[in-house]
Design an enzyme around this catalytic site. Structure first.
Site, mmCIF file in Angstrom:
data_model
loop_
_atom_site.group_PDB
_atom_site.id
_atom_site.type_symbol
_atom_site.label_atom_id
_atom_site.label_comp_id
_atom_site.label_asym_id
_atom_site.label_seq_id
_atom_site.Cartn_x
_atom_site.Cartn_y
_atom_site.Cartn_z
ATOM 1 N N SER A 1 0.871 -1.182 0.000
ATOM 2 C CA SER A 1 0.000 0.000 0.000
ATOM 3 C C SER A 1 0.905 1.228 0.000
ATOM 4 O O SER A 1 2.100 1.120 0.318
ATOM 5 C CB SER A 1 -0.851 -0.011 1.275
ATOM 6 O OG SER A 1 -1.424 1.261 1.516
ATOM 7 N N TYR B 1 -2.752 -0.403 10.434
ATOM 8 C CA TYR B 1 -2.769 -0.873 9.038
ATOM 9 C C TYR B 1 -1.427 -0.551 8.382
ATOM 10 O O TYR B 1 -0.822 -1.401 7.710
ATOM 11 C CB TYR B 1 -3.919 -0.190 8.290
ATOM 12 C CG TYR B 1 -4.003 -0.495 6.799
ATOM 13 C CD1 TYR B 1 -4.644 -1.637 6.335
ATOM 14 C CD2 TYR B 1 -3.461 0.382 5.853
ATOM 15 C CE1 TYR B 1 -4.748 -1.907 4.967
ATOM 16 C CE2 TYR B 1 -3.549 0.129 4.491
ATOM 17 C CZ TYR B 1 -4.201 -1.016 4.048
ATOM 18 O OH TYR B 1 -4.289 -1.281 2.698
HETATM 19 P P1 NDP Z 1 -11.789 -5.494 -0.448
HETATM 20 O O1 NDP Z 1 -12.267 -5.308 0.944
HETATM 21 O O2 NDP Z 1 -12.643 -5.040 -1.574
HETATM 22 O O3 NDP Z 1 -11.395 -7.032 -0.707
HETATM 23 C C1 NDP Z 1 -10.617 -7.728 0.221
HETATM 24 C C2 NDP Z 1 -10.747 -9.191 -0.081
HETATM 25 O O4 NDP Z 1 -9.937 -9.911 0.884
HETATM 26 C C3 NDP Z 1 -12.178 -9.685 0.074
HETATM 27 O O5 NDP Z 1 -12.479 -10.572 -0.980
HETATM 28 C C4 NDP Z 1 -12.140 -10.416 1.405
HETATM 29 O O6 NDP Z 1 -13.061 -11.481 1.511
HETATM 30 C C5 NDP Z 1 -10.728 -10.970 1.402
HETATM 31 N N1 NDP Z 1 -10.324 -11.376 2.744
HETATM 32 C C6 NDP Z 1 -10.364 -10.640 3.881
HETATM 33 N N2 NDP Z 1 -9.954 -11.392 4.914
HETATM 34 C C7 NDP Z 1 -9.632 -12.611 4.404
HETATM 35 C C8 NDP Z 1 -9.160 -13.818 4.975
HETATM 36 N N3 NDP Z 1 -8.924 -13.912 6.298
HETATM 37 N N4 NDP Z 1 -8.936 -14.883 4.179
HETATM 38 C C9 NDP Z 1 -9.191 -14.802 2.835
HETATM 39 N N5 NDP Z 1 -9.659 -13.691 2.244
HETATM 40 C C10 NDP Z 1 -9.872 -12.612 3.033
HETATM 41 O O7 NDP Z 1 -10.368 -4.771 -0.489
HETATM 42 P P2 NDP Z 1 -9.443 -4.283 -1.694
HETATM 43 O O8 NDP Z 1 -9.725 -5.038 -2.921
HETATM 44 O O9 NDP Z 1 -9.484 -2.803 -1.716
HETATM 45 O O10 NDP Z 1 -8.011 -4.670 -1.104
HETATM 46 C C11 NDP Z 1 -7.215 -5.739 -1.594
HETATM 47 C C12 NDP Z 1 -5.789 -5.541 -1.095
HETATM 48 O O11 NDP Z 1 -5.310 -4.295 -1.599
HETATM 49 C C13 NDP Z 1 -5.665 -5.465 0.420
HETATM 50 O O12 NDP Z 1 -4.476 -6.112 0.806
HETATM 51 C C14 NDP Z 1 -5.572 -3.981 0.700
HETATM 52 O O13 NDP Z 1 -4.908 -3.701 1.894
HETATM 53 C C15 NDP Z 1 -4.786 -3.530 -0.512
HETATM 54 N N6 NDP Z 1 -4.901 -2.116 -0.828
HETATM 55 C C16 NDP Z 1 -6.094 -1.569 -1.223
HETATM 56 C C17 NDP Z 1 -6.152 -0.236 -1.573
HETATM 57 C C18 NDP Z 1 -7.390 0.415 -2.063
HETATM 58 O O14 NDP Z 1 -7.327 1.617 -2.337
HETATM 59 N N7 NDP Z 1 -8.511 -0.267 -2.189
HETATM 60 C C19 NDP Z 1 -4.966 0.620 -1.470
HETATM 61 C C20 NDP Z 1 -3.776 -0.047 -1.044
HETATM 62 C C21 NDP Z 1 -3.767 -1.379 -0.739
HETATM 63 P P3 NDP Z 1 -14.420 -11.366 2.385
HETATM 64 O O15 NDP Z 1 -15.460 -10.964 1.400
HETATM 65 O O16 NDP Z 1 -14.599 -12.755 2.909
HETATM 66 O O17 NDP Z 1 -14.195 -10.364 3.467
#
Ligand code: NDP
Length: 257
Positions: free
Chosen positions: A148, A161
Site C-alpha cells: 500500500s 494498518y
Molecule cells: P476489499 O475489501 O474489496 O477485498 C478484500 C478481499 O480480501 C475480500 O475478498 C475479502 O473477503 C478478502 N479477505 C479478507 N480477509 C480474508 C481472509 N482472512 N482470508 C481470505 N480472504 C480474506 O479490499 P481491496 O480489494 O481494496 O483490497 C485488496 C488488497 O489491496 C488489500 O491487501 C488492501 O490492503 C490492498 N490495498 C487496497 C487499496 C485500495 O485503495 N482499495 C490501497 C492499497 C492497498 P471477504 O469478502 O470474505 O471479506
C-alpha cells in the site's frame, strides 16, 4: 507474437490470488488471465468462490477456486496441497487478501489490531510459506505481495494498518533475500487509493475525496484495472531479474509532498 511481447505472456502459467472474490483481487485475476494465465480464485466462502470462478469461466477464463481463510494455517496448508495436486502447480502467487480498521491509535481496539496483523501479515506468511515450498522444489515461481502507499507513508487513524503494510514490504525483501537464488522472484505492488469496499468510508466522504484528488498528482482515484499492468509485469518473464522491489501504482502520490 513478437519476442518482446512474449516476455509479458503468462500463457501456461497458473496464478493463485488470495481474497479474490471482489475488489482488487478479482480485478487482478481478470488481468492475469488476460495475459494468458489460468487463475485460482480464493475466498473464505465456498459458494462465493465457486460462483466467481463460474462467472470467470463464462467470460472465457480458465478459472478454479480454493476455499481457505488466510489467517488459518490449518486450512491454508491442505488447501494449497489440494490446488497443487488436483488443479496444478501454482506458478504465480498474489497475496492480496487484506482488511482495514480505522480508529485513533490511543484508543485502538486490541482485537482490531490483532485482526489486522492476522490477515495482512500472518496471512502473507502462511500462504507464501505453503506455496513457496512447492516453488522451491521446482526452482521457479513469482510472488506478488499487495502492499500500500501505507507501506511507506503513515496517516492518522490507520497506524496499525500502515504497520502491517510496512511489514509486508520488508517481508517481500526477506523473501527475495532467501528465495532469489532458488529461482523465485518476490515483489510487491503498493496501490494508492482505489474505489473498493475496503475504502467505502473514504469513497463516501466528499471531503476526503477532494483532499485525495488534490494530494494525488494524477488528480483522481485509481481504477482497479490500472493495477493489472504492474501485476502482469511482475508475474511474467519480463521481471525475471526484478526482485524484492515495491512498485507504487498511486498516480504519483508517494513522489510528491
Ligand atoms: P476489499 O475489501 O474489496 O477485498 C478484500 C478481499 O480480501 C475480500 O475478498 C475479502 O473477503 C478478502 N479477505 C479478507 N480477509 C480474508 C481472509 N482472512 N482470508 C481470505 N480472504 C480474506 O479490499 P481491496 O480489494 O481494496 O483490497 C485488496 C488488497 O489491496 C488489500 O491487501 C488492501 O490492503 C490492498 N490495498 C487496497 C487499496 C485500495 O485503495 N482499495 C490501497 C492499497 C492497498 P471477504 O469478502 O470474505 O471479506
Amino acid at each position: 507474437m513478437n519476442e518482446t511481447l512474449q516476455l509479458f505472456s503468462l500463457r501456461g502459467k497458473r496464478a493463485l490470488i488470495t481474497g479474490s472474490g471482489r475488489g482488487i483481487g478479482l480485478a487482478l485475476a481478470r488481468g492475469l488471465a488476460g495475459a494468458g494465465a489460468s487463475v485460482v480464485i480464493n475466498d473464505r466462502n465456498e459458494g462465493k468462490a465457486s460462483d466467481i470462478a463460474a462467472r470467470l469461466r463464462d467470460e472465457g477464463i480458465d478459472a478454479d477456486f480454493a476455499v481457505f481463510d488466510v489467517t488459518d494455517r490449518e486450512q491454508v496448508i491442505p488447501a494449497i496441497q489440494r490446488v497443487e495436486t488436483h488443479i496444478g502447480a501454482i506458478d504465480i502467487l498474489v497475496n492480496n487478501a487484506g482488511i482495514q480498521r480505522r480508529a485513533p491509535l490511543e484508543g485502538f481496539d486490541e482485537r482490531d489490531w490483532n485482526d489486522l496483523l492476522r490477515v495482512n501479515l500472518d496471512g502473507v506468511f502462511h500462504v507464501s510459506q505453503a506455496v513457496a515450498r512447492h516453488m522451491l522444489a521446482r526452482g521457479r515461481g513469482k510472488i506478488i505481495n499487495i502492499g500500500s502507499v501505507q507501506s511507506e507513508l503513515a496517516r492518522p487513524g490507520i497506524a496499525p494498518y500502515a504497520a502491517t503494510k510496512g511489514a509486508v514490504r520488508m517481508l517481500t525483501k526477506g523473501m527475495c533475500a532467501e528465495w532469489a537464488r532458488h529461482g523465485i522472484q518476490a515483489n510487491a505492488i503498493a496501490p494508492g487509493y482505489f474505489e473498493t469496499e475496503l475504502n467505502r468510508a473514504l469513497v463516501d466522504d466528499p471531503a476526503f475525496s477532494e483532499w485525495l484528488c488534490q494530494r494525488t498528482p494524477a488528480g483522481r482515484w485509481g481504477r482497479v484495472e490500472e493495477l493489472c499492468g504492474a501485476a502482469v509485469f511482475l508475474a511474467s518473464p519480463a521481471a525475471d531479474f526484478v526482485n524484492g522491489q515495491t512498485l507504487f501504482v498511486d498516480g504519483g502520490l508517494t513522489s510528491v509532498v
